[in-house]
Scaffold this active site. Structure first.
Site, PDB file in Angstrom:
ATOM      1  N   LYS A 159      27.112  34.014  34.362  1.00 16.64           N
ATOM      2  CA  LYS A 159      26.608  35.156  33.841  1.00 16.64           C
ATOM      3  C   LYS A 159      26.273  34.923  32.311  1.00 16.64           C
ATOM      4  O   LYS A 159      27.037  34.532  31.450  1.00 16.64           O
ATOM      5  CB  LYS A 159      27.338  36.542  34.072  1.00 16.64           C
ATOM      6  CG  LYS A 159      27.098  37.842  33.254  1.00 16.64           C
ATOM      7  CD  LYS A 159      28.121  38.548  32.645  1.00 16.64           C
ATOM      8  CE  LYS A 159      28.752  37.865  31.452  1.00 16.64           C
ATOM      9  NZ  LYS A 159      29.709  38.686  30.429  1.00 16.64           N
TER      10      LYS A 159
ATOM     11  N   ASP B 226      32.323  43.426  34.682  1.00 17.53           N
ATOM     12  CA  ASP B 226      31.321  42.571  35.170  1.00 17.53           C
ATOM     13  C   ASP B 226      30.929  42.375  36.514  1.00 17.53           C
ATOM     14  O   ASP B 226      30.151  41.557  36.908  1.00 17.53           O
ATOM     15  CB  ASP B 226      31.587  41.093  34.376  1.00 17.53           C
ATOM     16  CG  ASP B 226      31.101  41.209  33.030  1.00 17.53           C
ATOM     17  OD1 ASP B 226      30.298  42.028  32.531  1.00 17.53           O
ATOM     18  OD2 ASP B 226      31.795  40.389  32.126  1.00 17.53           O
TER      19      ASP B 226
ATOM     20  N   GLY C 159      33.504  34.259  28.607  1.00 15.71           N
ATOM     21  CA  GLY C 159      32.112  35.124  28.310  1.00 15.71           C
ATOM     22  C   GLY C 159      31.039  35.053  29.379  1.00 15.71           C
ATOM     23  O   GLY C 159      29.979  35.448  29.104  1.00 15.71           O
TER      24      GLY C 159
ATOM     25  N   ALA D 150      37.780  32.303  31.143  1.00 16.61           N
ATOM     26  CA  ALA D 150      38.153  33.277  29.912  1.00 16.61           C
ATOM     27  C   ALA D 150      36.927  32.884  28.697  1.00 16.61           C
ATOM     28  O   ALA D 150      37.270  32.752  27.584  1.00 16.61           O
ATOM     29  CB  ALA D 150      39.251  33.360  29.189  1.00 16.61           C
TER      30      ALA D 150
HETATM   31  O1  C5P Z   1      37.056  45.032  33.056  1.00 17.29           O
HETATM   32  P1  C5P Z   1      37.448  43.866  32.419  1.00 17.29           P
HETATM   33  O2  C5P Z   1      38.754  43.276  32.940  1.00 17.29           O
HETATM   34  O3  C5P Z   1      36.388  42.651  32.245  1.00 17.29           O
HETATM   35  O4  C5P Z   1      37.650  44.213  30.776  1.00 17.29           O
HETATM   36  C1  C5P Z   1      38.546  43.577  30.032  1.00 17.29           C
HETATM   37  C2  C5P Z   1      38.860  44.400  28.873  1.00 17.29           C
HETATM   38  O5  C5P Z   1      37.484  44.372  28.000  1.00 17.29           O
HETATM   39  C3  C5P Z   1      39.176  45.868  28.917  1.00 17.29           C
HETATM   40  O6  C5P Z   1      40.541  46.153  29.287  1.00 17.29           O
HETATM   41  C4  C5P Z   1      38.667  46.496  27.597  1.00 17.29           C
HETATM   42  O7  C5P Z   1      39.641  46.324  26.745  1.00 17.29           O
HETATM   43  C5  C5P Z   1      37.329  45.433  27.323  1.00 17.29           C
HETATM   44  N1  C5P Z   1      36.281  46.263  27.889  1.00 17.29           N
HETATM   45  C6  C5P Z   1      35.756  47.141  27.338  1.00 17.29           C
HETATM   46  N2  C5P Z   1      34.446  47.757  27.672  1.00 17.29           N
HETATM   47  C7  C5P Z   1      33.670  46.992  28.570  1.00 17.29           C
HETATM   48  C8  C5P Z   1      34.321  46.032  29.180  1.00 17.29           C
HETATM   49  C9  C5P Z   1      35.611  45.604  28.764  1.00 17.29           C
HETATM   50  O8  C5P Z   1      36.285  47.792  26.230  1.00 17.29           O
HETATM   51  N3  C5P Z   1      32.719  47.642  28.826  1.00 17.29           N
END
Ligand code: C5P
Length: 288
Positions: free
Chosen positions: A10, A137, A99, A97
């Site tokens: 992505k 995501d 991005g 990890a």
């Molecule tokens: O949902 P995911 O596990 O990918 O997100 C990892 C971390 O990234 C979350 O715990 C949060 O700290 C941060 N995050 C966020 N806002 C988002 C996506 C992720 O703050 N929209």
């Protein structure tokens, strides 16, 4: 018989942080595209449910006690009232990890693959709830086409087809923790981007729009991992590069080029020990 699904990388062509929810999650506005670089998830019949990880980035996942692929499978089985079965193999070709949504794309591929082989058809609200539980995501990765992403990742809006373009992905071999990057972001929130309703005629026109936008996580990520700045400088200096930007919370950066051929050449030029560089085009499910 083996069944396979691709889990493409992505790429956040822009990523504006437009607010924060009371629970700490950030509200985003992002034009998301998918690259032709992909992990591959396959399954063979088995009475038990297992996962084996192979490929150049397999070691990055060894420390994980419970891979997102298995969690996705168990969540789907539970929601649909079936027993999870099958020997999965994840061929991990994308850096971990980094991005470009590797783990999220793998989880989304697992949901597509397992729904197919278990012959279940989860309703949209069921699949959407599972996706959101697995990660911000995952919904867009399940969609797997260029899309406008909103909310914390749960809002997916279709966009006009992107013009043909070349894409280079470069990762400097440093894993970045997403929460740390969001935490390091300071200052005012951005507004959602103003994108043309009709899309773009070519990669140059798309790059001209994207240059006026940003990835709001890029500066904080460079603050934490300065080598990201070197990657961007190298990409920017590559002949034919229309735009260089970080994807997601990094450290992978992308370069936009006029064609897949130009991108493939640029990736060869950018390759260096310890870095991962890939060049090609946008993902096209139709070709597989
Ligand atoms: O949902 P995911 O596990 O990918 O997100 C990892 C971390 O990234 C979350 O715990 C949060 O700290 C941060 N995050 C966020 N806002 C988002 C996506 C992720 O703050 N929209």
């Amino acid at each position: 018989m083996t069944a396979t699904e691709l889990a493409p990388a992505k790429v956040n062509l822009h990523l504006h942080v437009v607010g924060r929810r009371p629970d700490g999650y950030h509200l985003l506005d992002s034009l998301v595209a998918f690259a032709d670089a992909a992990d591959r998830l396959s399954i063979e019949p088995s009475e038990t449910f297992s996962l084996r990880v192979t490929g150049p980035f397999a070691t990055g996942l060894m420390a994980e006690p419970d891979n997102l692929v298995l969690r996705a499978g168990r969540a789907l089985a539970e929601a649909m009232g079936v027993t999870p079965k099958g020997a999965l193999t994840l061929d991990k070709r994308l850096p971990v990890a980094s991005g470009i949504g590797g783990g999220s794309s793998d989880a989304a591929a697992a949901l597509r693959l397992l729904a197919r082989v278990w012959e279940v058809q989860p309703k949209p609200d069921v699949i959407s709830a599972i996706c959101q539980r697995l990660g911000a995501d995952v919904p867009v990765c399940l969609y797997r086409q260029a899309a406008r992403m909103g909310g914390i990742g749960e809002i997916i809006d279709p966009v006009p087809a992107l013009p043909p373009a070349g894409l280079v992905l470069v990762n400097p071999g440093v894993a970045v923790a997403t929460p740390a990057v969001f935490k390091a972001r300071t200052g005012a929130f951005s507004v959602a981007a103003d994108l043309p309703d009709t899309g773009w005629a070519d990669a140059g026109a798309m790059a001209a729009t994207l240059r006026r936008l940003s990835n709001d996580l890029q500066a904080p990520a460079i603050g934490l991992v300065p080598v990201i700045g070197d990657v961007l400088a190298r990409l920017q200096a590559t002949p034919g590069c229309l735009l260089a930007r970080m994807s997601g919370s990094g450290a992978t950066c992308f370069g936009l080029f006029g064609s897949s051929e130009a991108a493939a050449q640029a990736a060869r030029d950018l390759d260096q020990p310890g870095w991962w560089a890939w060049g090609g085009g946008f993902f096209s499910a139709a070709r597989f």
